[in-house]
Motif scaffolding. Structure first.
Motif, PDB file in Angstrom:
ATOM      1  N   ALA A 198      -4.447  -1.331  -9.614  1.00 26.61           N
ATOM      2  CA  ALA A 198      -3.417  -1.100  -9.093  1.00 26.61           C
ATOM      3  C   ALA A 198      -2.387  -1.688  -9.805  1.00 26.61           C
ATOM      4  O   ALA A 198      -2.397  -2.465  -9.207  1.00 26.61           O
ATOM      5  N   ALA A 199      -1.342  -0.476  -9.133  1.00 27.43           N
ATOM      6  CA  ALA A 199      -0.028  -0.247 -10.004  1.00 27.43           C
ATOM      7  C   ALA A 199       0.779  -0.860  -8.820  1.00 27.43           C
ATOM      8  O   ALA A 199       0.728  -0.838  -7.669  1.00 27.43           O
ATOM      9  N   SER A 200       1.886  -1.749  -9.453  1.00 30.37           N
ATOM     10  CA  SER A 200       2.981  -2.118  -8.042  1.00 30.37           C
ATOM     11  C   SER A 200       3.794  -2.132  -9.769  1.00 30.37           C
ATOM     12  O   SER A 200       4.387  -3.128 -10.672  1.00 30.37           O
ATOM     13  N   ILE A 201       4.946  -2.564  -8.202  1.00 33.89           N
ATOM     14  CA  ILE A 201       6.644  -3.374  -9.217  1.00 33.89           C
ATOM     15  C   ILE A 201       7.123  -1.505 -10.530  1.00 33.89           C
ATOM     16  O   ILE A 201       8.312  -1.992 -11.021  1.00 33.89           O
ATOM     17  N   THR A 231       7.339   3.029 -10.246  1.00 33.00           N
ATOM     18  CA  THR A 231       6.964   3.991  -9.762  1.00 33.00           C
ATOM     19  C   THR A 231       5.919   5.130  -9.625  1.00 33.00           C
ATOM     20  O   THR A 231       6.311   5.255 -11.853  1.00 33.00           O
ATOM     21  N   PHE A 232       5.283   4.388 -10.183  1.00 36.25           N
ATOM     22  CA  PHE A 232       3.732   5.010 -10.348  1.00 36.25           C
ATOM     23  C   PHE A 232       3.471   5.973 -11.037  1.00 36.25           C
ATOM     24  O   PHE A 232       2.877   6.901 -11.940  1.00 36.25           O
ATOM     25  N   VAL A 284       6.328  -5.555 -13.350  1.00 35.21           N
ATOM     26  CA  VAL A 284       5.633  -4.260 -13.193  1.00 35.21           C
ATOM     27  C   VAL A 284       3.860  -5.624 -13.386  1.00 35.21           C
ATOM     28  O   VAL A 284       4.123  -5.985 -14.334  1.00 35.21           O
ATOM     29  N   GLN A 285       3.349  -5.064 -12.589  1.00 34.54           N
ATOM     30  CA  GLN A 285       1.752  -5.732 -12.441  1.00 34.54           C
ATOM     31  C   GLN A 285       0.581  -4.861 -12.013  1.00 34.54           C
ATOM     32  O   GLN A 285       1.147  -3.601 -11.518  1.00 34.54           O
ATOM     33  N   LYS A 303      -1.050   5.795  -3.360  1.00 31.89           N
ATOM     34  CA  LYS A 303      -2.022   3.909  -3.119  1.00 31.89           C
ATOM     35  C   LYS A 303      -1.924   3.875  -4.387  1.00 31.89           C
ATOM     36  O   LYS A 303      -2.357   2.630  -4.862  1.00 31.89           O
ATOM     37  N   ASN A 304      -1.156   4.350  -5.666  1.00 33.78           N
ATOM     38  CA  ASN A 304      -0.736   3.869  -6.695  1.00 33.78           C
ATOM     39  C   ASN A 304      -2.029   2.621  -7.511  1.00 33.78           C
ATOM     40  O   ASN A 304      -1.807   1.859  -8.122  1.00 33.78           O
ATOM     41  N   SER A 305      -2.352   4.119  -7.665  1.00 34.66           N
ATOM     42  CA  SER A 305      -4.059   3.126  -7.737  1.00 34.66           C
ATOM     43  C   SER A 305      -4.654   4.299  -9.272  1.00 34.66           C
ATOM     44  O   SER A 305      -5.209   5.483  -8.854  1.00 34.66           O
ATOM     45  N   ASN A 314      -1.748   8.962  -6.918  1.00 34.13           N
ATOM     46  CA  ASN A 314      -0.165   8.655  -6.800  1.00 34.13           C
ATOM     47  C   ASN A 314       0.218   7.921  -5.759  1.00 34.13           C
ATOM     48  O   ASN A 314       0.855   6.705  -5.026  1.00 34.13           O
TER      49      ASN A 314
END
Lengths: 118, 108
Positions: free
Chosen positions: A23-26, A28-29, A2-3, A76-78, A74
């Motif tokens: 900014a989220a990654s890895i 399911t935001f 998770v980042q 943009k996962n932001s 969601n």
């Protein structure tokens, strides 16, 4: 892994505005709730704001209600924090932190520093 | 708002010692307490949630206990990397979430 990566901090004058991003990654935001937590220099942690996965439930600490606005995109996962009418006491490192069913805050970003000073 | 009071403010111990950190809530929070570790310049790391559940990847030397208003974080045998600041956190009656003021665990 998770980042969560915050950005947008900087130096701003009292009364000014700033918009923070996370900014989220890895993961399911949209399935997770998100929070902003801040830490003034040399001080402890203070919860600032919460937003549900869909964005329909939002809460604020009394210290920022009416001045700060939390939002998310969601697609943009932001995650965002719009900060208006900034005061010297808002000076802090701002962290975004993930939660599920509101609890616990299992992953945190590294933070972005906001300095409010003339 | 629920106030969390941590004690002691500073704990001076040696590697290999047992550390006991306390967190007291101003009213009952059931078992909704978490503990985080924070090192200088880093984000907090979740150690314990729901009073006694270890988070993923947290070594077994960390344990939590308590319910209602009194909670404890125990580190059974201190490793050099355990010296840091520890915060308790509650969601028993939220919003707002609140944090304790922190306990600094320093090398004696």
């Amino acid at each position: 892994e998770v980042q969560l990566v915050e950005s947008g901090g900087g130096l701003v004058q009292p009364g000014g505005s700033l918009r923070l991003s996370c900014a989220a990654s890895i993961f399911t935001f949209s399935s997770y709730e998100m929070n902003w937590v801040r830490q003034a220099p040399g001080k402890g942690l203070e919860w600032v704001s919460y937003i549900s996965g869909s964005g329909t439930a939002i809460y604020y600490a009394d210290s920022v209600r009416g001045r700060f606005t939390i939002s998310r995109d969601n697609a943009k996962n932001s995650l965002y924090l719009q900060m208006n009418s900034l005061r010297a006491e808002d000076t802090a490192v701002y962290f975004c932190a993930r939660a599920r069913s509101g609890w616990p805050f299992d992953y945190w970003g590294q933070g972005t520093l906001v300095t409010v000073s003339s | 708002e629920i106030v969390l009071t941590q004690s002691p403010a500073t704990l001076s111990l040696s590697p290999g010692d047992r550390a006991t950190l306390s967190c007291r809530a101003s009213q009952s929070v059931s078992r909704y307490v978490a503990w985080y570790q924070q090192k200088p310049g880093q984000a907090p790391r979740l150690l314990i949630y729901d009073a006694s559940n270890r988070a993923t990847g947290i070594p077994a030397r960390f344990s939590g206990s308590g319910s209602g208003t009194d909670f404890t974080l125990t580190i059974s045998s201190l490793e050099p990397e355990d010296f840091a600041v520890y915060y308790c956190h509650q969601r028993g009656n939220w919003p707002p979430y609140t944090f304790g003021q922190g306990t600094k665990l320093e090398i004696k």
